[in-house]
Enzyme design. Structure first.
Site, PDB file in Angstrom:
ATOM      1  N   SER A  10       0.847  -1.192   0.000  1.00 59.16           N
ATOM      2  CA  SER A  10       0.000   0.000   0.000  1.00 59.16           C
ATOM      3  C   SER A  10       0.885   1.246   0.000  1.00 59.16           C
ATOM      4  CB  SER A  10      -0.881   0.005   1.252  1.00 59.16           C
ATOM      5  OG  SER A  10      -1.548   1.236   1.377  1.00 59.16           O
ATOM      6  N   GLN A  13      -0.196   6.132   3.679  1.00 59.62           N
ATOM      7  CA  GLN A  13       0.641   6.295   4.885  1.00 59.62           C
ATOM      8  C   GLN A  13      -0.140   6.032   6.166  1.00 59.62           C
ATOM      9  OE1 GLN A  13       3.890   6.350   4.931  1.00 59.62           O
ATOM     10  NE2 GLN A  13       3.836   6.358   2.685  1.00 59.62           N
ATOM     11  N   GLY A  14      -1.425   6.428   6.184  1.00 58.12           N
ATOM     12  CA  GLY A  14      -2.262   6.219   7.377  1.00 58.12           C
ATOM     13  C   GLY A  14      -2.408   4.732   7.666  1.00 58.12           C
ATOM     14  N   LYS A  15      -2.669   3.971   6.595  1.00 60.83           N
ATOM     15  CA  LYS A  15      -2.843   2.523   6.730  1.00 60.83           C
ATOM     16  C   LYS A  15      -1.546   1.869   7.199  1.00 60.83           C
ATOM     17  CE  LYS A  15      -5.658   0.405   3.670  1.00 60.83           C
ATOM     18  NZ  LYS A  15      -6.048  -0.113   2.363  1.00 60.83           N
ATOM     19  N   ASP A  71      -7.861  -5.576   1.321  1.00 62.84           N
ATOM     20  CA  ASP A  71      -8.940  -4.846   0.654  1.00 62.84           C
ATOM     21  C   ASP A  71     -10.151  -4.891   1.578  1.00 62.84           C
ATOM     22  OD1 ASP A  71      -9.986  -3.255  -1.324  1.00 62.84           O
ATOM     23  OD2 ASP A  71     -10.802  -4.932  -2.473  1.00 62.84           O
ATOM     24  N   PHE A 153     -13.664   7.227   9.467  1.00 69.11           N
ATOM     25  CA  PHE A 153     -13.497   7.657   8.076  1.00 69.11           C
ATOM     26  C   PHE A 153     -14.545   6.961   7.204  1.00 69.11           C
ATOM     27  CE2 PHE A 153     -11.667   3.829   6.132  1.00 69.11           C
ATOM     28  CZ  PHE A 153     -11.361   3.105   7.274  1.00 69.11           C
ATOM     29  N   ASP A 156     -18.260   5.353   7.981  1.00 71.04           N
ATOM     30  CA  ASP A 156     -18.525   5.176   9.416  1.00 71.04           C
ATOM     31  C   ASP A 156     -19.789   5.892   9.919  1.00 71.04           C
ATOM     32  OD1 ASP A 156     -16.518   3.408   9.983  1.00 71.04           O
ATOM     33  OD2 ASP A 156     -15.094   4.913  10.664  1.00 71.04           O
ATOM     34  N   LYS A 176     -13.713   0.721  18.198  1.00 71.83           N
ATOM     35  CA  LYS A 176     -13.999   0.248  16.840  1.00 71.83           C
ATOM     36  C   LYS A 176     -13.084  -0.928  16.478  1.00 71.83           C
ATOM     37  CE  LYS A 176     -14.031   1.477  11.996  1.00 71.83           C
ATOM     38  NZ  LYS A 176     -13.617   2.412  10.961  1.00 71.83           N
ATOM     39  N   HIS A 181     -14.348  -5.136  11.218  1.00 72.28           N
ATOM     40  CA  HIS A 181     -13.887  -6.078  10.196  1.00 72.28           C
ATOM     41  C   HIS A 181     -12.353  -6.107  10.150  1.00 72.28           C
ATOM     42  CE1 HIS A 181     -14.442  -2.038   8.813  1.00 72.28           C
ATOM     43  NE2 HIS A 181     -13.940  -2.243   7.616  1.00 72.28           N
TER      44      HIS A 181
HETATM   45  P1  IMP Z   1      -9.421   0.084   0.704  1.00 70.13           P
HETATM   46  O1  IMP Z   1      -9.534  -1.162   1.521  1.00 70.13           O
HETATM   47  O2  IMP Z   1      -8.274   0.943   1.095  1.00 70.13           O
HETATM   48  O3  IMP Z   1      -9.492  -0.222  -0.780  1.00 70.13           O
HETATM   49  O4  IMP Z   1     -10.690   0.995   1.012  1.00 70.13           O
HETATM   50  C1  IMP Z   1     -11.988   0.591   0.782  1.00 70.13           C
HETATM   51  C2  IMP Z   1     -13.010   1.660   1.081  1.00 70.13           C
HETATM   52  O5  IMP Z   1     -14.007   1.026   1.888  1.00 70.13           O
HETATM   53  C3  IMP Z   1     -12.534   2.850   1.892  1.00 70.13           C
HETATM   54  O6  IMP Z   1     -12.175   3.917   1.081  1.00 70.13           O
HETATM   55  C4  IMP Z   1     -13.786   3.210   2.682  1.00 70.13           C
HETATM   56  O7  IMP Z   1     -14.604   3.997   1.911  1.00 70.13           O
HETATM   57  C5  IMP Z   1     -14.491   1.897   2.873  1.00 70.13           C
HETATM   58  N1  IMP Z   1     -14.151   1.358   4.188  1.00 70.13           N
HETATM   59  C6  IMP Z   1     -13.339   0.304   4.478  1.00 70.13           C
HETATM   60  N2  IMP Z   1     -13.257   0.123   5.803  1.00 70.13           N
HETATM   61  C7  IMP Z   1     -14.008   1.089   6.370  1.00 70.13           C
HETATM   62  C8  IMP Z   1     -14.294   1.437   7.732  1.00 70.13           C
HETATM   63  O8  IMP Z   1     -13.801   0.844   8.713  1.00 70.13           O
HETATM   64  N3  IMP Z   1     -15.108   2.482   7.903  1.00 70.13           N
HETATM   65  C9  IMP Z   1     -15.651   3.193   6.895  1.00 70.13           C
HETATM   66  N4  IMP Z   1     -15.409   2.926   5.619  1.00 70.13           N
HETATM   67  C10 IMP Z   1     -14.597   1.878   5.346  1.00 70.13           C
END
Ligand code: IMP
Length: 200
Positions: A10, A13-15, A71, A153, A156, A176, A181
């Protein structure tokens, strides 16, 4: 699994920061795709697992290191699982405020009383030239009538997890993570892969 370095597939940076924090108690050097000048892998899969595997396996092959791909997204049952793997792309210009309004309108237009939904997160750990292990975390819940809360984010503010009466955006990060998940997928991955690597 015996390895000392883990590449996170990825550029977010936050992730990466969050993953580094979660794996801090374990003996593994977490680096990002950026650190190794590895490219962004396009999410062309039709499922969360396909995308997580695609990212992890592509970069494991390119780098020769163990690699973690992930993902995640929101699936709304009365919309046949939408936005699903398109959760990020569903938001026009990454505007999730707008995306939530669009989603609430879409649900209303179905006329359905079923507001059930779930968040899913899939983690894939790929071994260079080897097998990939996959871990899924899921949290069931429902879509609120309107947005509320300012933490978190993405979607939510409209997601109410089962057994609660407030949206994820009203939870602290710790609350949370304990039921989300992503938190559940990480707990499964740590139990299987990292437990033996706990720092003494
Ligand atoms: P990715 O896994 O970085 O591709 O992101 C998938 C998208 O799913 C994110 O941009 C969010 O819009 C949504 N998403 C995934 N996990 C969450 C969560 O914990 N809260 C809110 N939205 C989420």
């Amino acid at each position: 699994m015996k390895f000392a370095k883990l590449v996170v597939a990825s550029h977010n940076q936050g992730k990466i920061k969050e993953i580094k924090q979660m794996l801090a108690p374990y003996q593994v050097d977490v680096v990002s795709a950026d650190d190794l000048k590895l490219p962004d892998v396009e999410e062309t899969g039709k499922t969360f697992e396909e995308n997580a595997r695609l990212k992890a396996e592509t970069l494991a092959k390119m780098s020769g290191f163990y690699c973690l791909g992930d993902d995640s997204g929101l699936c709304v049952n009365c919309l046949d699982g939408k936005p699903g793997v398109y959760s990020a792309r569903y938001a026009p210009n990454r505007d999730f405020d707008k995306a939530m309004d669009m989603l609430l309108d879409e649900i209303k237009a179905t006329g359905s009383k079923d507001r059930s939904a779930y968040f899913s997160c899939v983690l894939a750990v790929a071994k260079p030239n080897g097998r990939t292990k996959v871990f899924e975390g899921r949290v069931n819940g429902s879509i609120a009538e309107k947005k509320s809360g300012s933490n978190g984010f993405g979607y939510d503010p409209i997601f109410i997890p089962e057994g609660y009466s407030k949206s994820f955006a009203n939870f602290t990060n710790e609350e949370k993570n304990a039921i989300s998940h992503r938190g559940r997928a990480f707990q499964k991955m740590i139990a299987e892969i990292f437990k033996e690597k706990k720092k003494s």
